[in-house]
Scaffold this motif. Structure first.
Motif, mmCIF file in Angstrom:
data_model
loop_
_atom_site.group_PDB
_atom_site.id
_atom_site.type_symbol
_atom_site.label_atom_id
_atom_site.label_comp_id
_atom_site.label_asym_id
_atom_site.label_seq_id
_atom_site.Cartn_x
_atom_site.Cartn_y
_atom_site.Cartn_z
ATOM 1 N N SER A 88 53.060 32.543 -51.913
ATOM 2 C CA SER A 88 52.083 33.624 -52.014
ATOM 3 C C SER A 88 52.744 34.967 -51.740
ATOM 4 O O SER A 88 52.514 35.948 -52.451
ATOM 5 N N VAL A 89 53.576 35.014 -50.697
ATOM 6 C CA VAL A 89 54.272 36.262 -50.354
ATOM 7 C C VAL A 89 55.223 36.649 -51.474
ATOM 8 O O VAL A 89 55.271 37.816 -51.899
ATOM 9 N N THR A 90 55.957 35.677 -51.972
ATOM 10 C CA THR A 90 56.893 35.961 -53.072
ATOM 11 C C THR A 90 56.143 36.438 -54.308
ATOM 12 O O THR A 90 56.547 37.411 -54.958
ATOM 13 N N ARG A 91 55.038 35.762 -54.611
ATOM 14 C CA ARG A 91 54.214 36.160 -55.753
ATOM 15 C C ARG A 91 53.699 37.592 -55.571
ATOM 16 O O ARG A 91 53.715 38.401 -56.494
ATOM 17 N N THR A 94 54.613 40.745 -57.854
ATOM 18 C CA THR A 94 53.501 41.486 -58.462
ATOM 19 C C THR A 94 53.620 42.971 -58.143
ATOM 20 O O THR A 94 53.405 43.814 -59.015
ATOM 21 N N GLU A 95 53.979 43.301 -56.889
ATOM 22 C CA GLU A 95 54.134 44.700 -56.510
ATOM 23 C C GLU A 95 55.182 45.402 -57.383
ATOM 24 O O GLU A 95 55.020 46.556 -57.746
ATOM 25 N N VAL A 126 54.523 51.888 -48.017
ATOM 26 C CA VAL A 126 53.688 51.854 -49.216
ATOM 27 C C VAL A 126 54.503 51.174 -50.298
ATOM 28 O O VAL A 126 55.742 51.202 -50.276
ATOM 29 N N ASP A 127 53.807 50.580 -51.261
ATOM 30 C CA ASP A 127 54.523 49.830 -52.281
ATOM 31 C C ASP A 127 55.145 50.738 -53.336
ATOM 32 O O ASP A 127 56.297 50.549 -53.705
ATOM 33 N N ILE A 175 49.625 48.004 -53.021
ATOM 34 C CA ILE A 175 49.125 46.908 -53.855
ATOM 35 C C ILE A 175 48.810 45.724 -52.953
ATOM 36 O O ILE A 175 49.632 45.331 -52.122
ATOM 37 N N LYS A 176 47.625 45.181 -53.112
ATOM 38 C CA LYS A 176 47.222 44.009 -52.338
ATOM 39 C C LYS A 176 46.842 42.901 -53.308
ATOM 40 O O LYS A 176 46.112 43.112 -54.264
#
Length: 187
Positions: free
Chosen positions: A88-91, A95-96, A119-120, A141-142
């Protein structure tokens, strides 16, 4: 008649001996009973202590077995959960990085710079088209349904909203005179 007297005397002696014998036998039986009762009480206490120790040992052993069984069962669950979280963290991190290239991203992907933390993304809107920046946009991004800002992310957001943002330029010189000043602690 003497014979009868001797017989009577012998009979009386036998009676006295029988009386003493029965008294001594009663005392011996009583003492034997006391010794037996004392031994039986000690044996009962020893058995109770042994039972107590054995029950404790068995309960400890059972607890260890149950814990080991639970640990082995849960270890798989924990590992699976850790893998899911890691994925999930890697995904989320992937995604970010890729969000600027999604079709519904409202800015030019060339204007986006990935920071990751706190911040992303920072978007320099208009930089790539006309070298004229209209806005600087901070993007967090979340991913996930219940993703909330961390304490640090909220602090950055509040600072930006309050307008506590600055810009300044640092000039670094690599000539000898600047190095001498730095060595003397004057810069």
């Amino acid at each position: 008649m003497i014979e009868w007297a001797v017989i009577l005397l012998l009979f009386l002696a036998v009676l006295v001996l029988f009386y003493k014998y029965s008294r001594i036998q009663g005392q011996v039986e009583r003492k034997a009973r006391e010794i037996f009762e004392s031994w039986r009480q000690r044996e009962r206490e020893d058995i109770e202590n042994w039972k107590e120790q054995e029950l404790k040992r068995l309960s400890d052993e059972k607890a260890k077995i149950l814990f080991e069984t639970w640990r082995q069962d849960e270890e798989g669950n924990i590992r699976t959960d850790a893998i899911k979280r890691s994925q999930s963290v890697t995904r989320g991190r992937v995604t970010e990085c890729l969000i600027p290239y999604f079709p519904d991203f409202p800015y030019n992907p060339k204007d986006a710079r990935f920071l990751g933390t706190p911040v992303d993304l920072i978007i320099f809107d208009g930089l790539s088209d006309a070298d004229e920046v209209q806005n600087v946009v901070f993007v967090e991004i979340k991913t996930g349904k219940a993703a909330n800002l961390s304490k640090r992310e909220r602090a950055v957001r509040e600072c930006i909203k309050a307008g506590r943002v600055q810009y300044f330029t640092i000039h670094q010189s690599f000539d000898e005179s600047a190095n001498q000043l730095r060595d003397m602690g004057m810069n």
